[in-house]
Design a protein around this motif. Structure first.
Motif, mmCIF file in Angstrom:
data_model
loop_
_atom_site.group_PDB
_atom_site.id
_atom_site.type_symbol
_atom_site.label_atom_id
_atom_site.label_comp_id
_atom_site.label_asym_id
_atom_site.label_seq_id
_atom_site.Cartn_x
_atom_site.Cartn_y
_atom_site.Cartn_z
ATOM 1 N N ALA A 107 0.828 -1.198 0.000
ATOM 2 C CA ALA A 107 0.000 0.000 0.000
ATOM 3 C C ALA A 107 0.867 1.254 0.000
ATOM 4 C CB ALA A 107 -0.914 -0.001 1.218
ATOM 5 N N ARG A 108 0.299 2.337 -0.482
ATOM 6 C CA ARG A 108 0.998 3.607 -0.470
ATOM 7 C C ARG A 108 1.216 4.069 0.967
ATOM 8 N NH1 ARG A 108 -0.740 7.580 -5.220
ATOM 9 N NH2 ARG A 108 -0.455 5.518 -6.182
ATOM 10 N N GLU A 109 2.385 4.656 1.239
ATOM 11 C CA GLU A 109 2.793 4.980 2.594
ATOM 12 C C GLU A 109 3.358 6.391 2.676
ATOM 13 O OE1 GLU A 109 5.680 2.968 6.063
ATOM 14 O OE2 GLU A 109 5.809 2.312 3.981
ATOM 15 N N PHE A 110 3.048 7.087 3.748
ATOM 16 C CA PHE A 110 3.556 8.431 3.988
ATOM 17 C C PHE A 110 5.071 8.444 4.136
ATOM 18 C CE2 PHE A 110 5.125 11.227 7.364
ATOM 19 C CZ PHE A 110 4.892 12.466 6.785
ATOM 20 N N VAL A 111 5.710 9.480 3.595
ATOM 21 C CA VAL A 111 7.149 9.666 3.733
ATOM 22 C C VAL A 111 7.477 10.982 4.428
ATOM 23 C CG1 VAL A 111 9.359 9.920 2.542
ATOM 24 C CG2 VAL A 111 7.658 8.282 1.693
ATOM 25 N N ALA A 112 6.944 12.091 3.908
ATOM 26 C CA ALA A 112 7.293 13.406 4.446
ATOM 27 C C ALA A 112 6.220 14.423 4.088
ATOM 28 C CB ALA A 112 8.641 13.873 3.904
ATOM 29 N N VAL A 113 6.055 15.432 4.929
ATOM 30 C CA VAL A 113 5.116 16.519 4.669
ATOM 31 C C VAL A 113 5.692 17.806 5.238
ATOM 32 C CG1 VAL A 113 3.774 16.142 6.789
ATOM 33 C CG2 VAL A 113 2.693 17.240 4.803
ATOM 34 N N TYR A 144 7.905 6.822 -5.812
ATOM 35 C CA TYR A 144 7.667 7.966 -4.944
ATOM 36 C C TYR A 144 6.706 8.936 -5.622
ATOM 37 C CZ TYR A 144 11.223 6.469 -1.686
ATOM 38 O OH TYR A 144 11.940 5.760 -0.749
ATOM 39 N N TYR A 145 5.692 9.360 -4.869
ATOM 40 C CA TYR A 145 4.662 10.255 -5.367
ATOM 41 C C TYR A 145 4.646 11.553 -4.569
ATOM 42 C CZ TYR A 145 2.658 5.986 -7.405
ATOM 43 O OH TYR A 145 2.453 4.822 -8.101
ATOM 44 N N CYS A 146 4.442 12.678 -5.230
ATOM 45 C CA CYS A 146 4.146 13.900 -4.506
ATOM 46 C C CYS A 146 2.642 14.102 -4.495
ATOM 47 C CB CYS A 146 4.863 15.117 -5.095
ATOM 48 S SG CYS A 146 4.416 15.562 -6.778
ATOM 49 N N ALA A 147 2.163 14.812 -3.483
ATOM 50 C CA ALA A 147 0.738 15.008 -3.305
ATOM 51 C C ALA A 147 0.466 16.376 -2.704
ATOM 52 C CB ALA A 147 0.162 13.914 -2.408
ATOM 53 N N ALA A 148 -0.719 16.902 -2.975
ATOM 54 C CA ALA A 148 -1.125 18.208 -2.477
ATOM 55 C C ALA A 148 -2.479 18.112 -1.790
ATOM 56 C CB ALA A 148 -1.190 19.222 -3.615
ATOM 57 N N ARG A 149 -2.614 18.849 -0.705
ATOM 58 C CA ARG A 149 -3.860 18.879 0.055
ATOM 59 C C ARG A 149 -4.171 20.308 0.463
ATOM 60 N NH1 ARG A 149 -7.592 16.657 3.598
ATOM 61 N NH2 ARG A 149 -7.635 17.565 5.701
ATOM 62 N N TYR A 150 -5.393 20.751 0.201
ATOM 63 C CA TYR A 150 -5.791 22.106 0.559
ATOM 64 C C TYR A 150 -6.138 22.216 2.033
ATOM 65 C CZ TYR A 150 -7.854 26.733 0.184
ATOM 66 O OH TYR A 150 -8.126 28.069 0.334
ATOM 67 N N GLY A 151 -6.620 21.161 2.630
ATOM 68 C CA GLY A 151 -7.024 21.157 4.021
ATOM 69 C C GLY A 151 -5.850 21.062 4.975
ATOM 70 N N GLY A 152 -6.147 20.686 6.198
ATOM 71 C CA GLY A 152 -5.149 20.618 7.243
ATOM 72 C C GLY A 152 -4.060 19.598 6.986
ATOM 73 N N LEU A 153 -2.932 19.814 7.620
ATOM 74 C CA LEU A 153 -1.793 18.913 7.473
ATOM 75 C C LEU A 153 -2.131 17.526 8.010
ATOM 76 C CD1 LEU A 153 1.891 19.773 8.136
ATOM 77 C CD2 LEU A 153 0.913 17.693 9.099
ATOM 78 N N THR A 154 -1.792 16.489 7.232
ATOM 79 C CA THR A 154 -2.053 15.122 7.637
ATOM 80 C C THR A 154 -1.095 14.191 6.918
ATOM 81 O OG1 THR A 154 -3.731 13.366 7.745
ATOM 82 C CG2 THR A 154 -3.791 14.821 5.831
ATOM 83 N N THR A 155 -0.905 13.005 7.493
ATOM 84 C CA THR A 155 -0.088 11.970 6.874
ATOM 85 C C THR A 155 -0.948 10.894 6.209
ATOM 86 O OG1 THR A 155 0.038 10.639 8.908
ATOM 87 C CG2 THR A 155 1.730 12.335 8.587
ATOM 88 N N VAL A 156 -2.254 11.060 6.217
ATOM 89 C CA VAL A 156 -3.179 10.056 5.703
ATOM 90 C C VAL A 156 -3.252 10.119 4.186
ATOM 91 C CG1 VAL A 156 -5.556 9.230 5.725
ATOM 92 C CG2 VAL A 156 -4.509 10.111 7.828
ATOM 93 N N VAL A 157 -2.992 9.000 3.536
ATOM 94 C CA VAL A 157 -2.969 8.928 2.078
ATOM 95 C C VAL A 157 -4.268 9.419 1.463
ATOM 96 C CG1 VAL A 157 -2.876 7.350 0.101
ATOM 97 C CG2 VAL A 157 -1.274 7.068 2.007
ATOM 98 N N GLY A 158 -5.391 8.931 1.979
ATOM 99 C CA GLY A 158 -6.683 9.234 1.400
ATOM 100 C C GLY A 158 -7.124 10.677 1.540
#
Length: 123
Positions: free
Chosen positions: A44-50, A94-108
């Motif tokens: 499964a996809r896993e958090f690395v850094a934020v 390795y994937y980069c991702a963007a989220r407008y909401g609050g900081l989180t390590t959750v993939v979904g």
């Protein structure tokens, strides 16, 4: 629509370094929380850094703490993942991702994703 494009992956010997880049669409990284995730074969996809721009804080997966560094360049709208002292266990897409909401390590919880870049570390 936010677009993210990763680059900088490749093959490296154990102990070596790579710098991954994530080029974002205009003014994206300053408006979103940006993160890196990894996905090993069959896993499964896993958090690395934020990174939190407002607080200037960074958070990392325990196994990469002290070896990886996430950073950004607002002028270039690019986020980086500097990877040092690489181990065979780091091998993954390795994937980069963007989220407008609050900081989180959750993939979904992340809204936008790049296509990924392969990192292979040989023993």
């Amino acid at each position: 629509q936010v677009q993210l494009v990763e680059s900088g992956g490749g093959m490296v010997q154990a102990g070596g370094s790579l710098r991954l880049s994530c080029a974002a669409s205009s003014r994206t990284i300053s408006r979103y929380h940006m993160a890196w995730f990894l996905q090993a074969p069959g896993k499964a996809r896993e958090f690395v850094a934020v990174v939190s721009w407002s607080s200037e804080r960074t958070y990392y997966l325990d196994s990469v703490q002290g070896r990886f560094t996430i950073s950004g360049d607002n002028v270039k709208d690019t986020v980086y993942l500097q990877m040092n002292s690489l181990k065979p266990e780091d091998t993954a897409v390795y994937y980069c991702a963007a989220r407008y909401g609050g900081l989180t390590t959750v993939v979904g919880a992340y809204d936008y994703w790049g296509q990924g870049t392969q990192v292979t570390v040989s023993s």
